[in-house]
Design a protein around this motif. Structure first.
Motif, PDB file in Angstrom:
ATOM      1  N   ALA A 140       1.094  -1.284  -0.003  1.00  0.00           N
ATOM      2  CA  ALA A 140      -0.036   0.150  -0.016  1.00  0.00           C
ATOM      3  C   ALA A 140       0.901   1.306   0.016  1.00  0.00           C
ATOM      4  O   ALA A 140       0.461   2.387  -0.691  1.00  0.00           O
ATOM      5  CB  ALA A 140      -1.087   0.080   1.346  1.00  0.00           C
ATOM      6  N   GLU A 141       1.961   1.144   0.518  1.00  0.00           N
ATOM      7  CA  GLU A 141       2.837   2.493   0.706  1.00  0.00           C
ATOM      8  C   GLU A 141       3.324   2.889  -0.570  1.00  0.00           C
ATOM      9  O   GLU A 141       3.727   4.047  -0.734  1.00  0.00           O
ATOM     10  CB  GLU A 141       3.912   2.440   1.765  1.00  0.00           C
ATOM     11  N   HIS A 143       1.400   2.563  -3.736  1.00  0.00           N
ATOM     12  CA  HIS A 143       0.305   2.703  -4.499  1.00  0.00           C
ATOM     13  C   HIS A 143       0.295   4.156  -5.075  1.00  0.00           C
ATOM     14  O   HIS A 143       0.077   4.322  -6.283  1.00  0.00           O
ATOM     15  CB  HIS A 143      -1.019   2.532  -3.821  1.00  0.00           C
ATOM     16  N   ARG A 368      -6.555   1.339  -0.994  1.00  0.00           N
ATOM     17  CA  ARG A 368      -6.442   0.888   0.290  1.00  0.00           C
ATOM     18  C   ARG A 368      -7.749   0.407   1.203  1.00  0.00           C
ATOM     19  O   ARG A 368      -7.675  -0.045   2.213  1.00  0.00           O
ATOM     20  CB  ARG A 368      -6.045   2.158   1.241  1.00  0.00           C
ATOM     21  N   THR A 369      -9.047   0.718   0.664  1.00  0.00           N
ATOM     22  CA  THR A 369     -10.071   0.467   1.218  1.00  0.00           C
ATOM     23  C   THR A 369     -11.166  -0.868   0.422  1.00  0.00           C
ATOM     24  O   THR A 369     -11.895  -0.888   1.254  1.00  0.00           O
ATOM     25  CB  THR A 369     -11.142   1.535   1.301  1.00  0.00           C
TER      26      THR A 369
END
Length: 427
Positions: A140-141, A143, A368-369
């Motif tokens: 995620a970091e 993206h 992320r969600t």
């Protein structure tokens, strides 16, 4: 350092293969923006040239909204590389059919619009596939940086592609440019096909697959005489299900909020396509050169903003997103207030610098969600909703400009964006 957020993206084995194909295809699409309209002019009858040009331009984008809705059942569970690759195959094949029909002398306006509509049917899924692939292969970091790279490639192509198309059309014809675009999509499809073996099953990277397999082996070797714990485990399962339902509802609210926010932002941007040319011509009494300068400034700002997107990764994404919208509106105020070109032109470049980080940030929020196995459906829905927002805003811009004038229409859109940027997600 400037390049620090982008190194993991550019060095990743899958993305290192895919990004050159995306760049080639983006350049082809940048040229096709001019070629599609120009070829429509060439083949349309004298009495309806404007209508056929409008139909051709619309057909190259709007059917993607229909495909994003109707094909959810069939495409929603596919991997990112598959979706993006299938879109490239359809785009390339349909554009190739246009070129063949033109060479055979049978390309009629209705056939041209039909083939362009077919070519765009999977466009929302192709975009969803690109960003799903990012979520599949990167943590995620990274993206936001990866999304910024994708946006920068697209924005750079919109600057380079149209003038290059004008040069090539002068030496050849528009059909040749569509042949080049079709070939660029063939290159893109091939790069996705080569990347697929490295991408692995959707939602897992190779290390995670190995860890799950090892864990399964341990579980199979365990003694099955633990029936006394079933009651406790059932209670725990119920609690976990309740937590999962609450988490899912929170995700759904976030996704709905992102859809509404993005639709409103793009809708408010639509009137600029009508108001800006009229503002330049009637209010400033200037020619097409100044209008081109405005769009060049916007494009240059967009490229710079896309390259800066990766450095926003430490910011809370939702406040960053709404702040981008508000700043975009502020940057548009000089146009709406009728300030001199020396102020309004650099401000328009700042607006461009806000435009591209918006897309990178909203995609990062979705990534992320949303569980990665659901991401294609969600992003395709996003593409379907937003692809019609700008045309709707542009259509509304006509009556708005006629009623209030170009400058006031620009001011109304800018103020609307500032107000929209003050929106905060309800928890």
């Amino acid at each position: 350092m400037l390049l620090t957020p982008y190194r993991p993206v550019l060095r990743h084995p899958v993305l290192r293969r895919v990004l050159p194909g995306i760049a080639v295809s983006a350049l082809g699409d940048g040229m096709s923006v001019v070629a599609i309209a120009w070829l429509a002019l060439q083949i349309a009858p004298d009495g309806g040239r404007g209508a056929w040009v409008a139909a051709a331009v619309a057909a190259y984008s709007l059917p993607s909204a229909l495909g994003g809705v109707l094909l959810r059942r069939y495409l929603g569970h596919r991997s990112g590389a598959q979706l993006a690759g299938w879109n490239a195959i359809l785009r390339g094949g349909a554009l190739g059919a246009v070129v063949v029909a033109y060479a055979a002398g049978v390309l009629q306006p209705w056939l041209y619009v039909t083939l362009l509509g077919m070519s765009s049917l999977l466009a929302a899924w192709g975009s969803a596939g690109r960003y799903t692939l990012v979520a599949e292969v990167l943590p995620a970091e990274h993206h936001l940086a990866a999304n910024g790279v994708l946006t920068a490639i697209g924005e750079f192509a919109t600057i380079v592609g149209p003038p290059l198309a004008g040069l090539l059309i002068g030496r050849t014809n528009a059909a040749v440019l569509l042949a080049v675009d079709a070939a660029s999509f063939a290159v893109l499809a091939a790069t996705y096909r080569l990347a697929m073996p490295r991408a692995g099953p959707i939602g897992r990277n190779p290390d995670e697959i190995e860890e799950v397999s090892a864990a399964d082996g341990v579980e199979e070797g365990k003694d099955t005489t633990q029936a006394g714990k079933e009651g406790t485990e059932t209670a725990q399962d119920g609690a976990e299900r309740g937590e999962a339902e609450r988490t899912g509802e929170t995700r759904n609210r976030t996704q709905r909020a992102l859809l509404v926010l993005s639709f409103a932002f793009f809708l408010l941007f639509g009137p600029f396509y009508v108001a800006l040319p009229i503002h330049v011509a009637d209010d400033l009494h200037a020619g097409a050169g100044l209008l081109g300068a405005y769009y060049t400034a916007f494009g240059a700002g967009a490229v710079a903003g896309a390259l800066a997107s990766g450095h926003l990764r430490r910011l809370p994404l939702w406040p960053a997103l709404t702040g981008i919208i508000a700043l975009f509106g502020v940057a548009m105020l000089p146009l709406g207030l009728g300030w001199p070109v020396g102020v309004a032109l650099p401000a328009f470049a700042v607006a461009g610098a806000c435009w591209s980080p918006y897309l990178a940030t909203v995609m990062a929020l979705f990534q992320r969600t949303t569980p990665v196995e659901r991401l294609p459906k969600v992003l395709a829905a996003f593409g379907s909703v937003t692809v019609i927002a700008v045309p709707l805003g542009t259509a509304a811009g006509g009556p708005l400009v006629e009623t209030a004038g170009a400058t006031n229409a620009l001011l109304a859109s800018a103020v609307g964006m500032i107000v929209l940027g003050g929106w905060r997600r309800l928890s």
